[in-house]
Design a protein around this motif. Sequence first.
Motif: not given
Lengths: 446, 169
Positions: A138-143, A186-188
């Motif tokens: 999910g969050i990788l997709y946003v990145m 920061s997301l990591a």
Amino acid sequence: MVEWLRDNPTVLALVRVLVFVVPILLLVPGFIWWERRLLSWMQDRIGPNRTGTFTIRGRKIRTFGLLQPIADGVKLFLKEDVTPNTVDRVLYFLAPMVALFPAFALGGTLPFAPWLHESPGEAGMWAMWTPIANVDIGILYVMAISSLGVYGVVLAGYASNNKYSLLGGLRSSAQLISYELAMGVSLAAIVMASGSLKMTEMVRTQESALWGAFPWIQNWFLFTPFGLVAGLIFLICMVAETNRAPFDLPEAENEIIAGYHTEYSSMKFAVFFMGEYAAMFVFGGVFATVFLGGYNLLPVNWAACAESIPSMAGFFDFMGKLNYYGAPAWFLLKCFAGITFYIWLRATLPRLRYDQLMSLGWKTLLPLAVANFIVVAIWIMGNAAYPPFGGLVAAGAAAILVVLLYLNLMALQKKGTTSLEKRQVALVDPAPARRSVTMVEPGRRS
Amino acid sequence: MDTNLMVFGAMAGIACLAAIGVVAFNNPVRSALCLVVNFFVLAFIYFALNAQLLGITQILVYTGAIMVLFLFVIMLLNLGAPQALMEKRDSKPLLGVVVGAGLAGLIAFQVLYPMMATQAPPRAANDFGTPENIGRTLFTTYALPFELASVLLLVGIVGAILLAKRRIG
């Protein structure tokens, strides 16, 4: 209908996309109105408040100028669409579309309502509609999708065959590359803390007890120390990623006319405009999901509250149901708060200079994000090794060490280089106010 | 023809066309954009193969970072004139064709040989491409190669800084 949709996952996926995208499309004019009105209130102006005032049988019906964006839209549609002769035709037409794509695709993994939840009412009522894809990345997709945002700007800048446009495109690509790093790191840190890349899991982690100690309050990442640091970094980076003030150097009108969209007019310009607002909205949603507990209205665990205060269980149950069934509305509210924050920033902060932009990204945000990342890693290690307070002690020590190291490095760097010139205003008379005011009346000459 | 094959065919076709476009266009910006499309569609093929992490890394690293840098450099140099970019005729294209044909043959052999075998090729587990599985495998079975790769990357970063840094005085 619902059963049929369940049997046809392809159609259901399409419906999910529409459920996410259509509201954004409908809301964009509203955002533009809200931005203009809010800006004008903050700047002591009136703003567009006239359009859409009807007089029916002598009675005036005011709509606070809500129809202004519709009128603007009509104007943009009907305006002459000027295409300069020397543009690179294919790329010139392609650029607005490319700019619009990431803004809408960004929300592909955002859950705007609880996903398979143990909560009052039937479990997983919203699960059918959101998120569009509950994938493991999910969050990788946003990145990944947010990093595609640069293409529209760069293409527009190149295809326009205009020096100012090109400069805007160059600035944009440099800016995005710089701020993506800090954003990712920061997301990591948050990903490590929540232990999952799934957006739905991240929201569920935030529903646990605050700091593992207060079961009544939810542990929104913004309430934790590392989450606060990461949240602030993400907030700054997301403003930079959407090319909004104070990071709107790609379209700085007093330096490079209108930057990358100088040569665009009519609907093509409107598409850029729409993409920008949609991106702002969805980024607000990303921030809400990752740091602000997603679709939860308040950071309160209603079930836990009902357990510890049985006398008010009815009220807490009601609030829990409200929280569950109104989830999309709360999520929308948070996105809206994000947009308001953007507008507030625009009204408050002047545009950065280019070197300030670069040094903020590379010398402040990136080291801070990496330090935060290291501290979170040490906290998790410490917690795993010495369960109750080991993590806290280790993380505290690591934080102090990192800060000392950074200060030391800065001192070393300062020793070696001469700092840039500082601009200051020197008053000719250092104390003008202390002089007695002498007035010379117009009629008398001494 | 089943849907899977149709989807794969469509994506593979776009990827191939984009790949041809990379070498066929005279304009460097268009070539770069074709490469972007190629990388992007390749990521979708990875998604279709259940390799989610690989696919998203493809978009994140190649499409989102490396190609942006490529475009940045191309625009910065403003390589507009196609005439200046026309290559001189020499033996290089011939060599390229030979090596390319060899590579294509090698890949075709790798793909076709298992297909001709009598027994069905082994299938990967359905969740082999999730971040969890990849992370676990990287940090247990392949810890040493992984760390070596990270050292290599670190050397690359240090080298880039050394090369880019201006000597003062």
